[in-house]
Design an enzyme around this catalytic site. Structure first.
Site, PDB file in Angstrom:
ATOM      1  N   HIS A 185       0.832  -1.220   0.000  1.00 15.73           N
ATOM      2  CA  HIS A 185       0.000   0.000   0.000  1.00 15.73           C
ATOM      3  C   HIS A 185       0.863   1.265   0.000  1.00 15.73           C
ATOM      4  CE1 HIS A 185      -3.715   2.065   0.169  1.00 15.73           C
ATOM      5  NE2 HIS A 185      -4.392   1.158   0.855  1.00 15.73           N
ATOM      6  N   ASP A 240      -8.440  -8.151 -18.809  1.00 12.90           N
ATOM      7  CA  ASP A 240      -8.530  -9.245 -19.779  1.00 12.90           C
ATOM      8  C   ASP A 240      -7.169  -9.433 -20.441  1.00 12.90           C
ATOM      9  OD1 ASP A 240      -9.008 -10.983 -21.850  1.00 12.90           O
ATOM     10  OD2 ASP A 240     -10.675  -9.840 -22.710  1.00 12.90           O
TER      11      ASP A 240
END
Length: 459
Positions: free
Chosen positions: A178, A397
């Site tokens: 993070h 994708d």
């Protein structure tokens, strides 16, 4: 790109078996541990990457996300993994700082050391996990169980593991510290990686990407300047913290909206009504009142700037909008209104102050950083919400179609509620972390179960 293939004795040592519900035995064999480096070296003028004051306030814990792809092509798995290596190397030439290492508390040394990349073989079908998701099965798919663990100062900023299932399916688990980015940054990186992978598959050579300029980093807007370095964000946890996954279907969210709409002068969002319900029932089932149980939610500051920042800006460009109700008991519509009000008040003040250069702005920022953890130290009943809803999660994708399922792993930090879109883009998956005795009441709460399903199948 460095590859470390394992010999037979090493492979046997790290082969693991986990007993999961319904007697499912999952065998995971780690085939290789690699370091993927950028396809081209980082330019000399970009070797030091500054972190913003918000980056510096965030912890180094690894944020997990995993993508499941039902490709059903066993014979092509090897070539697909090889292509993932290649495309990852290319995308790291754009996101060059992700291949570096933390130099100190305020900068990354962009030394092209690379990111950790694991490959495994699993003697199970992907559907066995997707159709019957459990904490144990998802947990085992992250490398070295690093999810939500604190990254070593000299550690890889990203850790990626690719799983090849017996059916031909592929799962990709990603861990990002993070310290270097928020959800917007993570999914921008992943979508860019997926696009490059598709172009390689199409033998499209127009994939060379120019490196991110320093003007696209969070520090270009929120530089550290002379602001003191304060302790990183701390949210308490412990061994008695558990998490559960709840899924709110679109029809149930619609019903929830209708329940409160007549009492409001605005149309609430999906996130607002689901957040309000969870907050209300969490406080109530624990036997608390709202005056002693503050609410806080992570807000993406990009879209709240004037003018709004592009999503191409990477780093942690988020902060916390908080509210502490002034009433002990509140109805659902009141909480929805209070949540919206807290966000509006945040947007009126924080973006301007955070970008400001005046002495009073710097003093405001210092105060925010100094008191970042006060709520967690002083009030153990703080509830923290974070949402990935609306992010292009299911757009990642790699050329094999959109993922069958995308999920995360619930963090073991107290009273943290994490939300992300369901596959249809309208429902919401929610991960709730609480003390075990509090969860025992919450997960059986009639009002929660009226609108949400507890860890349902993804069929």
């Amino acid at each position: 790109m460095h590859t470390c293939l394992l010999n037979d004795s090493e492979t046997k040592k790290i082969r693991t078996r986990e007993t999961i519900v319904n007697q499912l035995i999952m065998e995971i064999e780690i085939l290789s541990r690699e370091t993927i480096k950028p396809s081209s070296p980082t330019p000399s003028d970009l070797r030091i990457y500054p972190l913003s004051f918000i980056d510096n306030a965030f912890y180094r814990k690894y944020v997990p996300v995993i993508f499941f792809y039902n490709t059903n092509e066993v014979s092509n798995q090897t070539s697909k993994v090889s292509q993932l290596r290649n495309s990852l190397s290319h995308v790291l030439s754009k996101y060059y700082h992700f291949a570096g290492r933390l130099k100190d508390k305020t900068t990354i040394e962009c030394n092209d050391q690379g990111v950790s990349f694991f490959i495994t073989k699993i003697q199970n079908n992907l559907s066995e996990i997707v159709q019957n998701p459990t904490e144990e099965s998802v947990n085992s798919l992250f490398p070295d169980e690093l999810q939500w663990k604190v990254m070593d100062w000299s550690g890889s900023l990203f850790v990626i593991q690719v799983h090849c299932f017996a059916c031909g399916g592929i799962a990709i688990s990603i861990l990002m510290t993070h310290k270097v980015g928020d959800g917007t940054t993570l999914f921008k990186f992943l979508n860019d990686w997926a696009i490059i992978n598709q172009k390689l598959e199409q033998e499209d050579l127009s994939i060379l990407l120019s490196p991110l300029s320093l003007q696209e980093g969070g520090a270009s807007i929120f530089s550290q300047r002379d602001i003191p370095i304060f302790p990183e964000l701390f949210i308490p946890g412990g061994n008695n913290i558990v998490y559960k996954r709840f899924v709110f279907e679109a029809s149930k969210i619609k019903s929830l909206k209708e329940k409160v709409r007549n009492s409001l002068n605005f149309s609430p969002t999906r996130v607002q009504v689901v957040s309000a319900l969870i907050y209300k029932r969490a406080v109530t089932t624990k036997g608390l009142n709202f005056k002693i149980a503050p609410f806080t939610t992570v807000v993406d500051v990009r879209r709240r700037m004037v003018p709004p920042l592009s999503e191409n800006y990477v780093g942690n460009i988020v902060w916390f909008a908080s509210m502490c109700p002034d009433k002990e008991k509140m109805e659902l519509d009141e909480l929805v209104s209070k949540i919206k009000q807290a966000l509006s008040e945040f947007c009126e003040v924080y973006p301007k102050k955070f970008e400001g250069k005046e002495e009073e702005d710097l003093s405001f920022i210092s105060g925010c950083l100094e008191h970042l953890n006060d709520g967690y130290y002083e009030n153990h009943n703080m509830y923290t919400f974070s949402s990935w809803c609306g992010f292009p999660v299911y757009d990642v994708d790699f050329g094999w179609g959109k993922p069958t399922w995308v999920t995360t792993f619930g963090c073991l930090m107290k009273n943290v509620i994490f939300m992300m879109d369901a596959r249809d883009g309208e429902g919401i998956e929610v991960f709730v972390s609480m003390k075990k005795n509090d969860m025992d009441k919450f997960e059986n709460d009639v009002e929660i179960l009226q609108y949400a399903s507890l860890n349902p199948s993804n069929v």
